[in-house]
Design an enzyme around this catalytic site. Sequence first.
Site, mmCIF file in Angstrom:
data_model
loop_
_atom_site.group_PDB
_atom_site.id
_atom_site.type_symbol
_atom_site.label_atom_id
_atom_site.label_comp_id
_atom_site.label_asym_id
_atom_site.label_seq_id
_atom_site.Cartn_x
_atom_site.Cartn_y
_atom_site.Cartn_z
ATOM 1 N N CYS A 1 46.593 34.977 40.225
ATOM 2 C CA CYS A 1 47.789 34.673 40.980
ATOM 3 C C CYS A 1 48.972 35.359 40.340
ATOM 4 O O CYS A 1 48.859 35.935 39.269
ATOM 5 C CB CYS A 1 48.019 33.164 40.923
ATOM 6 S SG CYS A 1 46.560 32.237 41.390
ATOM 7 N N ARG B 1 48.534 40.388 43.552
ATOM 8 C CA ARG B 1 47.667 39.514 42.759
ATOM 9 C C ARG B 1 47.026 38.414 43.598
ATOM 10 O O ARG B 1 46.268 37.594 43.080
ATOM 11 C CB ARG B 1 48.486 38.858 41.649
ATOM 12 C CG ARG B 1 48.905 39.826 40.589
ATOM 13 C CD ARG B 1 49.911 39.174 39.667
ATOM 14 N NE ARG B 1 49.946 39.879 38.412
ATOM 15 C CZ ARG B 1 49.284 39.516 37.328
ATOM 16 N NH1 ARG B 1 48.575 38.427 37.307
ATOM 17 N NH2 ARG B 1 49.336 40.250 36.236
ATOM 18 N N TRP C 1 45.678 33.412 44.779
ATOM 19 C CA TRP C 1 44.373 33.871 45.253
ATOM 20 C C TRP C 1 43.415 32.742 44.874
ATOM 21 O O TRP C 1 43.251 32.411 43.706
ATOM 22 C CB TRP C 1 43.969 35.175 44.561
ATOM 23 C CG TRP C 1 42.661 35.714 45.037
ATOM 24 C CD1 TRP C 1 42.430 36.441 46.157
ATOM 25 C CD2 TRP C 1 41.386 35.582 44.374
ATOM 26 N NE1 TRP C 1 41.094 36.766 46.249
ATOM 27 C CE2 TRP C 1 40.427 36.255 45.180
ATOM 28 C CE3 TRP C 1 40.955 34.965 43.201
ATOM 29 C CZ2 TRP C 1 39.078 36.327 44.833
ATOM 30 C CZ3 TRP C 1 39.609 35.036 42.855
ATOM 31 C CH2 TRP C 1 38.693 35.715 43.675
ATOM 32 N N ASN D 1 48.393 30.686 36.451
ATOM 33 C CA ASN D 1 47.483 31.799 36.716
ATOM 34 C C ASN D 1 46.367 31.709 35.693
ATOM 35 O O ASN D 1 46.634 31.570 34.499
ATOM 36 C CB ASN D 1 48.227 33.141 36.561
ATOM 37 C CG ASN D 1 47.268 34.323 36.612
ATOM 38 O OD1 ASN D 1 46.277 34.292 37.324
ATOM 39 N ND2 ASN D 1 47.574 35.367 35.856
ATOM 40 N N GLY D 2 45.106 31.764 36.166
ATOM 41 C CA GLY D 2 43.974 31.679 35.236
ATOM 42 C C GLY D 2 42.972 30.666 35.746
ATOM 43 O O GLY D 2 43.046 30.233 36.901
ATOM 44 N N GLU E 1 30.744 54.066 46.003
ATOM 45 C CA GLU E 1 32.174 53.897 46.269
ATOM 46 C C GLU E 1 32.431 53.803 47.781
ATOM 47 O O GLU E 1 33.202 52.961 48.243
ATOM 48 C CB GLU E 1 32.942 55.070 45.637
ATOM 49 C CG GLU E 1 34.391 55.225 46.040
ATOM 50 C CD GLU E 1 35.274 54.026 45.675
ATOM 51 O OE1 GLU E 1 34.809 53.103 45.001
ATOM 52 O OE2 GLU E 1 36.437 54.031 46.133
ATOM 53 N N LYS F 1 34.087 50.773 50.042
ATOM 54 C CA LYS F 1 35.245 50.966 50.944
ATOM 55 C C LYS F 1 34.966 50.366 52.305
ATOM 56 O O LYS F 1 35.773 49.640 52.858
ATOM 57 C CB LYS F 1 35.563 52.458 51.168
ATOM 58 C CG LYS F 1 36.038 53.308 50.044
ATOM 59 C CD LYS F 1 37.404 52.984 49.510
ATOM 60 C CE LYS F 1 37.335 51.860 48.523
ATOM 61 N NZ LYS F 1 37.868 52.082 47.226
ATOM 62 N N GLU G 1 34.651 46.491 52.363
ATOM 63 C CA GLU G 1 35.897 45.839 51.979
ATOM 64 C C GLU G 1 36.875 45.700 53.152
ATOM 65 O O GLU G 1 37.539 44.677 53.293
ATOM 66 C CB GLU G 1 36.525 46.697 50.875
ATOM 67 C CG GLU G 1 37.702 46.107 50.173
ATOM 68 C CD GLU G 1 38.174 46.990 49.018
ATOM 69 O OE1 GLU G 1 37.787 48.175 48.938
ATOM 70 O OE2 GLU G 1 38.961 46.498 48.206
ATOM 71 N N HIS H 1 10.913 52.056 47.783
ATOM 72 C CA HIS H 1 10.544 50.938 46.910
ATOM 73 C C HIS H 1 11.065 49.602 47.429
ATOM 74 O O HIS H 1 11.107 48.630 46.683
ATOM 75 C CB HIS H 1 11.049 51.201 45.487
ATOM 76 C CG HIS H 1 10.480 52.445 44.888
ATOM 77 N ND1 HIS H 1 9.158 52.554 44.529
ATOM 78 C CD2 HIS H 1 11.038 53.654 44.651
ATOM 79 C CE1 HIS H 1 8.930 53.770 44.063
ATOM 80 N NE2 HIS H 1 10.051 54.463 44.137
ATOM 81 N N LYS I 1 44.700 42.725 45.338
ATOM 82 C CA LYS I 1 44.765 44.084 44.793
ATOM 83 C C LYS I 1 44.370 44.099 43.320
ATOM 84 O O LYS I 1 43.676 44.996 42.862
ATOM 85 C CB LYS I 1 46.185 44.628 44.986
ATOM 86 C CG LYS I 1 46.408 46.033 44.441
ATOM 87 C CD LYS I 1 45.722 47.059 45.307
ATOM 88 C CE LYS I 1 45.853 48.474 44.773
ATOM 89 N NZ LYS I 1 44.741 49.315 45.275
HETATM 90 O O1 M6R Z 1 43.010 47.717 39.103
HETATM 91 P P1 M6R Z 1 41.561 48.028 38.851
HETATM 92 O O2 M6R Z 1 41.251 49.466 39.028
HETATM 93 O O3 M6R Z 1 41.112 47.529 37.512
HETATM 94 O O4 M6R Z 1 40.776 47.223 39.934
HETATM 95 C C1 M6R Z 1 39.381 47.207 39.961
HETATM 96 C C2 M6R Z 1 38.832 46.710 41.277
HETATM 97 O O5 M6R Z 1 39.266 45.403 41.517
HETATM 98 C C3 M6R Z 1 39.267 47.593 42.443
HETATM 99 O O6 M6R Z 1 38.906 48.916 42.236
HETATM 100 C C4 M6R Z 1 38.621 47.105 43.766
HETATM 101 O O7 M6R Z 1 37.253 47.275 43.716
HETATM 102 C C5 M6R Z 1 39.247 47.851 44.941
HETATM 103 N N1 M6R Z 1 39.819 46.904 45.851
HETATM 104 C C6 M6R Z 1 38.301 48.721 45.687
HETATM 105 O O8 M6R Z 1 38.897 49.362 46.766
#
Ligand code: M6R
Length: 613
Positions: A2, A29, A76, A102-103, A485, A489, A492, A508, A608
């Site tokens: 958070c 956050r 969050w 936060n935590g 990757e 994307k 997500e 497999h 984020k």
């Molecule tokens: O800020 P960071 O690069 O450490 O974040 C890592 C992941 O949380 C971040 O890359 C996440 O997977 C993205 N939302 C992917 O698009």
Amino acid sequence: MCGIFGICGTISKSSVNQCIEGLKKLEYRGYDSSGIALLDEGGIQVVRSTGKVEALEKKLNHLKDKKTISIAHTRWATHGGVVEINAHPHLDEEGSLALVHNGIIENFYEIKERLQSEGVRFSSQTDTEVIAHLFGKLYTNDLLTTTSSVIQQLEGAFAIACIHKNHPDTLLVTTRDKPLIIAVEPQSGQILVASDLNALYEGEFEIFYLQDNQIALIEQNKIRLFNKDLIPLNPNFEPVKIENTPHFKGEFAHFMLKEIYEQPSAIRRTLEGRYDIELNRILLNLPKSFDEVSKKVQKVIFLGCGTSYHAGCITAHFLEEFVKIEAQAEIASEFRYSEPLINPDTLVIAISQSGETADTIGAIREAKNHRAKILSITNVANSSIIRESDYYLLTQAGPEISVCSTKAFTSQLTLLYLVTLYIYQIRNQGLSSHPNWLKALRMLPAQVESVLQKKGEIQGLAKKTVNFEKVLFIGRQYMYYTALESSLKLKEISYLFTLCYPAGELKHGPLALIDEKTLTIALLGHQPTFAKTCSNIQEVQARKGPVLALYNKSQHLEQIQPEYSFLIDQEILEPFKPILYAVVLQLYAYYIALEKETDIDYPKNLAKSVTVE
Ligand code: M6R
């Protein structure tokens, strides 16, 4: 996970407005719910709302905003659903104190059971509420000793800001394993607290980073700092100049699309000043001692989460192949509990866009316990990860707002290529000129631009394939990591169920999933394994699976004749191909999500920056 913001000593500006501005900057956050509590002689007023900070803002009109102390929070959800009752601030039973957190409190359940058996009634499902009630139970008229007794009982990680109606002049903060800053604006004397520097408005501040188990009592123009034994300490402030760049989408419908389009300039800036073309040399401007580390290093470990981990996978492959040092990428949340076989001759390269990811910070600390050297790659100056590292380098992607990471990834890769070439250069007294690495790197921005020019074709592919229920990504070597990757994307932002496998692994197990409703996206870029991947595609087709193939200029698809295909027609070295393939599939994911009308920049359930483990 958070964002915390607080103000003490408001002189001219409205504290409510400042809290809202601060929260908006901390929304990366978490954006499930938010809330604010104001303290003045009349007591505590609390307002909370689900949804983004905008929703809270709309509910605040009635708040009397005099000279107040305020705490605010954007959440969050970790414990308890996304409902108003779980939003912070939380209160004790009497409503005498309000706090934001936060935590994660790991022993919250035991404390809650104990308090409930003593008659305390809880109104939320959060772990945070136990802190408020514990505080209420242990309160002795003295904020400092009460806080000390409270935190002695807490296990886990926390940054806490708290106000109490019996102490109308005081804002209290404490932390363990979570960042929290105290920022003094010398001109006005206003004191702010926040989860990180991103929350601050433009100006010059004196900053203090609260350390584990410290407690600070903040009053107008006065900060009293104590360690866990309640011994007074002198905070070491450092000057910081905050330059806020306003975030506008401009002509773009979403930040994600804007950021995809910013990639050529982000890569260009990340390369700038970091090589000398005449001398065929990489210049990283790292302290001289890094050269010694590079000479001696026997093993390189890349740490990261999500997209940053994928950047690590690609570079580990490149470094091992090219520099011939043992290299591996590790998911930070796994590594930190893995008892790793590392020593002072291990170089750990920690990758994080935000520089605030809790798991990556935890993994760095684990590596430091083994006396490994840490180089961090982040996009945010002054971030927590930089402060934990021996060396750091900044990508120059500029602020990335969209939760879905795009330009940060390609900038990370660009910088990591430079680091790999640098380590080679140090160990081999120079960089080989065959292939011409620098020339190839310099071509990347223009090559990305050419890919972006084909956005119409990519959008067309998205429209044609949007109705598939499941998507399987396959690739080999560099293309496997790029596929990982791309799979992330797509899931997500489109909420589609996606999976990713090395192409050779299909037989497999994953082949059992193939049917007419499952689209297989095959990344064929890796030339040495092209024929093998084509065979895997045929295995998919034999089971009636439709295929979207991404391929390169020198490759021919006659033998597979996929239903859908996309040609990347730039000549590019193998290790750099992930950048171009990733950009195509970023756009593809974007257009699929657009068709599905999801909240592209703020996908559900995500944040984020992930600041809890
Ligand atoms: O800020 P960071 O690069 O450490 O974040 C890592 C992941 O949380 C971040 O890359 C996440 O997977 C993205 N939302 C992917 O698009």
